[in-house]
Write a protein that holds these residues in place. Structure first.
Motif, PDB file in Angstrom:
ATOM      1  N   PHE A 139      29.084  66.116 144.266  1.00 31.46           N
ATOM      2  CA  PHE A 139      29.373  65.462 145.595  1.00 31.46           C
ATOM      3  C   PHE A 139      29.211  64.412 146.069  1.00 31.46           C
ATOM      4  O   PHE A 139      29.772  63.646 145.913  1.00 31.46           O
ATOM      5  CB  PHE A 139      29.283  66.450 146.534  1.00 31.46           C
ATOM      6  N   LEU A 140      27.803  63.820 144.833  1.00 33.56           N
ATOM      7  CA  LEU A 140      27.467  62.192 146.203  1.00 33.56           C
ATOM      8  C   LEU A 140      27.588  61.306 145.072  1.00 33.56           C
ATOM      9  O   LEU A 140      27.843  60.603 144.948  1.00 33.56           O
ATOM     10  CB  LEU A 140      25.726  62.366 146.044  1.00 33.56           C
ATOM     11  N   PRO A 154      31.722  54.959 148.183  1.00 32.24           N
ATOM     12  CA  PRO A 154      30.344  54.186 148.145  1.00 32.24           C
ATOM     13  C   PRO A 154      29.923  53.759 149.710  1.00 32.24           C
ATOM     14  O   PRO A 154      30.794  53.496 150.392  1.00 32.24           O
ATOM     15  CB  PRO A 154      30.578  53.146 147.718  1.00 32.24           C
ATOM     16  N   GLY A 155      29.298  54.453 150.446  1.00 34.77           N
ATOM     17  CA  GLY A 155      28.388  53.967 151.517  1.00 34.77           C
ATOM     18  C   GLY A 155      28.083  54.877 152.302  1.00 34.77           C
ATOM     19  O   GLY A 155      27.765  54.701 153.748  1.00 34.77           O
ATOM     20  N   THR A 156      29.455  55.710 152.055  1.00 31.92           N
ATOM     21  CA  THR A 156      29.348  57.227 152.581  1.00 31.92           C
ATOM     22  C   THR A 156      27.891  58.009 152.884  1.00 31.92           C
ATOM     23  O   THR A 156      27.444  57.897 151.836  1.00 31.92           O
ATOM     24  CB  THR A 156      30.075  58.009 152.354  1.00 31.92           C
ATOM     25  N   SER A 157      27.683  58.083 154.531  1.00 33.93           N
ATOM     26  CA  SER A 157      26.590  58.867 155.248  1.00 33.93           C
ATOM     27  C   SER A 157      26.364  59.904 154.337  1.00 33.93           C
ATOM     28  O   SER A 157      27.262  61.199 154.312  1.00 33.93           O
ATOM     29  CB  SER A 157      26.684  58.914 156.488  1.00 33.93           C
ATOM     30  N   THR A 173      20.465  58.753 144.692  1.00 33.60           N
ATOM     31  CA  THR A 173      19.996  58.105 146.104  1.00 33.60           C
ATOM     32  C   THR A 173      20.549  57.751 146.822  1.00 33.60           C
ATOM     33  O   THR A 173      19.480  56.383 147.201  1.00 33.60           O
ATOM     34  CB  THR A 173      18.814  58.493 146.314  1.00 33.60           C
ATOM     35  N   GLU A 174      22.078  57.120 145.700  1.00 29.68           N
ATOM     36  CA  GLU A 174      22.552  55.222 146.247  1.00 29.68           C
ATOM     37  C   GLU A 174      22.119  55.799 148.100  1.00 29.68           C
ATOM     38  O   GLU A 174      22.227  56.445 148.474  1.00 29.68           O
ATOM     39  CB  GLU A 174      24.105  55.974 146.263  1.00 29.68           C
ATOM     40  N   HIS A 181      20.100  60.335 152.547  1.00 31.57           N
ATOM     41  CA  HIS A 181      19.026  60.912 153.214  1.00 31.57           C
ATOM     42  C   HIS A 181      18.440  62.268 152.634  1.00 31.57           C
ATOM     43  O   HIS A 181      19.301  62.978 153.057  1.00 31.57           O
ATOM     44  CB  HIS A 181      18.686  60.872 154.555  1.00 31.57           C
ATOM     45  N   VAL A 182      17.820  62.392 151.320  1.00 34.73           N
ATOM     46  CA  VAL A 182      17.129  63.764 151.138  1.00 34.73           C
ATOM     47  C   VAL A 182      15.851  63.958 151.873  1.00 34.73           C
ATOM     48  O   VAL A 182      14.899  63.490 151.720  1.00 34.73           O
ATOM     49  CB  VAL A 182      17.260  62.754 149.373  1.00 34.73           C
TER      50      VAL A 182
END
Length: 248
Positions: A151-152, A157-160, A178-179, A183-184
């Motif tokens: 999914f990530l 690109p840049g979507t929260s 972790t682009e 927030h992980v």
């Protein structure tokens, strides 16, 4: 932030296939988490377009006869997994597996010699993303890492994206993309719990705009996930996937 394009999950049926293959590589990502690659001519047609797609792996006994028909393969031990990486042109697929207990999948992933035979069946359906969400909420345990990672990787690109993972201590460093915008939070099982983390989130924690939510772990997590995403955050049902990947 204002609502832009609403986003939903849409289930698309696929034509299931049965593909013989063999184990060609093994990479230990942590002491309890391993990546295996299977390859074969039949995998040149493999496709699993959705991040949460599942296939079933059938494991031939080491040193035993290799099945020649789908019916023979179906008599063997099997488990369902999410494909992590695939290259249909080269004819291989990779799976990340949790090593726990003495189940057929864990035992095969940890100890099967290279060249061991396996069959890949499916996927039968695909949950594909329609639209572009403003934000993602992704949570689960080790079994959900392949879907969460996919999914990530597939998001704009840049979507929260907020990610919450509950893992065993040995898997604390399991890799997650972790682009920018990600927030992980890693919870160590026995010290923290995913259920408690979900229960602690309220309306003020909801990301703004259109949100896609995915939570997958042990089956008992489903009520807590649905209470957060559907009740407290008010996400539409078609924007939410909650799954029990396994049972205690």
């Amino acid at each position: 932030m204002t609502l832009t394009t609403p986003a939903v999950f849409e289930t698309v049926p696929l034509e299931p296939e049965f593909r013989p293959a063999e184990l060609v590589s093994r990479e230990w990502l942590t002491s309890g988490y391993v990546r295996v690659r299977v390859a074969g001519e039949a995998l040149h047609s493999f496709r699993a377009p959705g991040a949460d797609d599942h296939v079933r792996l059938f494991f031939a006994p080491v040193g035993g006869p290799v099945p020649t028909t789908p019916e023979e393969w179906r008599e063997l031990p099997s488990r369902e997994y999410t494909p992590m990486n695939a290259d249909p042109d080269a004819g291989w697929v990779e799976f990340d597996l949790v090593i726990h207990g003495e189940g057929p999948g864990s035992t095969w992933a940890a100890t099967a010699p290279l060249g061991s035979r396996v069959a890949v069946a499916g996927p039968r359906r695909s949950s594909q993303v329609c639209g572009e969400p403003d934000a993602w909420f992704l949570a689960g345990d080790e079994t959900a890492v392949p879907a969460i990672s996919r999914f990530l990787r597939a998001r704009r690109p840049g979507t929260s994206a907020r990610v919450i993972l509950e893992v065993a201590e040995v898997n604390e460093l399991v890799p997650i993309p972790t682009e920018a915008g990600t927030h992980v939070t890693i919870l160590v099982r026995g010290t923290d719990s995913l259920a408690a983390a979900l229960a602690a989130l309220g309306e003020r924690d909801r990301p703004q705009g259109s949100v896609l939510g995915f939570v997958a772990a042990e089956a008992e997590i489903v009520p807590a996930a649905r209470a957060l995403l559907l009740d407290r955050w008010g996400l539409p049902a078609e924007a939410v996937i909650t799954k029990g990947y396994w049972r205690r």
